[in-house]
Design a protein around this motif. Structure first.
Motif, PDB file in Angstrom:
ATOM      1  N   ASN A 100       0.831  -1.219   0.000  1.00 41.20           N
ATOM      2  CA  ASN A 100       0.000   0.000   0.000  1.00 41.20           C
ATOM      3  C   ASN A 100       0.859   1.260   0.000  1.00 41.20           C
ATOM      4  N   SER A 101       1.865   1.272  -0.844  1.00 43.83           N
ATOM      5  CA  SER A 101       2.812   2.391  -0.792  1.00 43.83           C
ATOM      6  C   SER A 101       3.177   2.899  -2.186  1.00 43.83           C
ATOM      7  N   ASN A 121       1.790   6.082   2.330  1.00 41.10           N
ATOM      8  CA  ASN A 121       0.896   4.943   2.497  1.00 41.10           C
ATOM      9  C   ASN A 121      -0.444   5.294   1.860  1.00 41.10           C
TER      10      ASN A 121
END
Ligand code: NAP
Length: 314
Positions: A201-202, A220
């Protein structure tokens, strides 16, 4: 007026070279124009395992392409090294304007290929070649014992990340979701690979450094939290590789041939574009699988269709 070829093939990757072989064998008076080295993207591919008939051990992009180039030579297509700047594709004679001169033909195959999509972070351009790379085969050696980050979650990102673990001290894959797009088999292998970690999630927001890349801000995508990653002071540098897909090399034909909303050239099953006598082959077309085998198949089909088109002009 100068010479009018039967066929000009623009690009000498697997699609263009396959078209050159088929056109040569059909005795078309053919010219292949390439601005760089033969092979397109596979000129920088370390290992080719899945092209049918490739050597079981030690087949690289360059070794496979060298044999394709030799086949093209055998069947007589001419070669020119030039960059095409603009094109006129309407009418019975197509004209391509290059930096060295103009080229004319009755039919054209656009085998223009694609290039890596930029990571899309602030300051990216400043650090390409100074820490940022899009080719593990080319640049892995520069990061021997350094830390390396890889952006992406598809087959390319994951396979290249595994390859980079042979050089880097640690490799971290930065992916915008919490699940990889890569094939299951590739994922299984990756999760067992030592020195390979994942940052889920980056996305990379910004890169920085003095001369070389040594700092980046990663966001994030779920929480919005920003994390600053800095190079180990003893290293003074880390590597950042982008493998987030490709963009078609179609700027030169914009306005001359129909493009889809993502810039690819739509064709029918015979590789014909919306312009009579103009065909497209390989990664430049919309398709679900961009591989050497699919590019070469496109090239063969396009050359045969061009042959029929040229014949119909008589
Ligand atoms: P891909 O499969 O399209 O994957 C691109 C990856 O980059 C995806 O994980 C995507 O995330 C991510 N991404 C896209 N845009 C992004 C952005 N703006 N910011 C951050 N991440 C982004 O591309 P590929 O890995 O280059 O592969 C291309 C084709 O070649 C595929 O068909 C692949 O199967 C094939 N290939 C095959 C092999 C093999 O057979 N051994 C090896 C390499 C490539 P999401 O997942 O969230 O969309």
């Amino acid at each position: 007026m100068g010479k009018i070829y039967d066929l000009i093939i623009l690009g000498a990757g697997p699609a263009g070279l396959a078209a050159g072989i088929y056109a040569g064998r059909d005795r078309l008076d053919t010219l292949i124009i390439e601005k760089g080295q033969d092979g397109g993207q596979i000129a920088i591919t370390n290992e080719i395992e899945n092209y049918p008939g490739s050597k079981l051990e030690g087949e690289s992009g360059p070794s496979l392409i060298a044999r394709m180039t030799a086949q093209v030579e055998k069947f007589g297509a001419q070669r020119e090294s030039d960059t095409i700047k603009s094109v006129e594709l309407d009418g019975d004679v197509k004209t391509l304007h290059g930096t060295k001169g103009d080229y004319q033909a009755k039919a054209v195959i656009l085998a223009l290929g694609a290039h890596p999509r930029p990571i899309g972070c602030k300051n990216e351009e400043k650090f390409v070649g100074r820490g940022i790379s899009f080719c593990a085969t080319c640049d892995a050696g520069f990061f021997e014992d350094f830390e390396v980050y890889v952006v992406g979650g598809g087959n390319s990102a994951v396979e290249e990340a595994m390859y980079l673990t042979h050089y880097a001290r640690k490799v971290t894959v930065i992916h915008r979701r919490d699940a990889l797009r890569a094939d299951e088999l590739v994922q299984e292998k990756a999760f067992k690979t030592p020195k390979l970690e994942f940052m889920w999630n980056s996305v990379v927001e910004e890169v920085d450094g003095d001369d070389l890349l040594n700092k980046m801000i990663v966001k994030n995508t779920k929480t919005g939290e920003l994390t600053t990653i800095e190079a180990d002071p003893e290293d003074g540098l880390f590597g950042l590789f982008g493998f987030i897909g490709y963009l078609p090399n179609t700027d030169v034909v914009k306005g001359a041939v129909e493009l889809d909303e993502r810039g690819y050239i739509p064709t029918d099953a015979d590789m014909a574009t919306n312009v009579p006598g103009v065909f497209a082959a390989g990664d430049v077309r919309p398709k679900s699988l961009r591989q050497v085998v699919t590019a070469a198949a496109d090239g063969a089909i396009a050359a045969k269709a061009a042959y029929r088109y040229i014949d119909s002009l008589k």
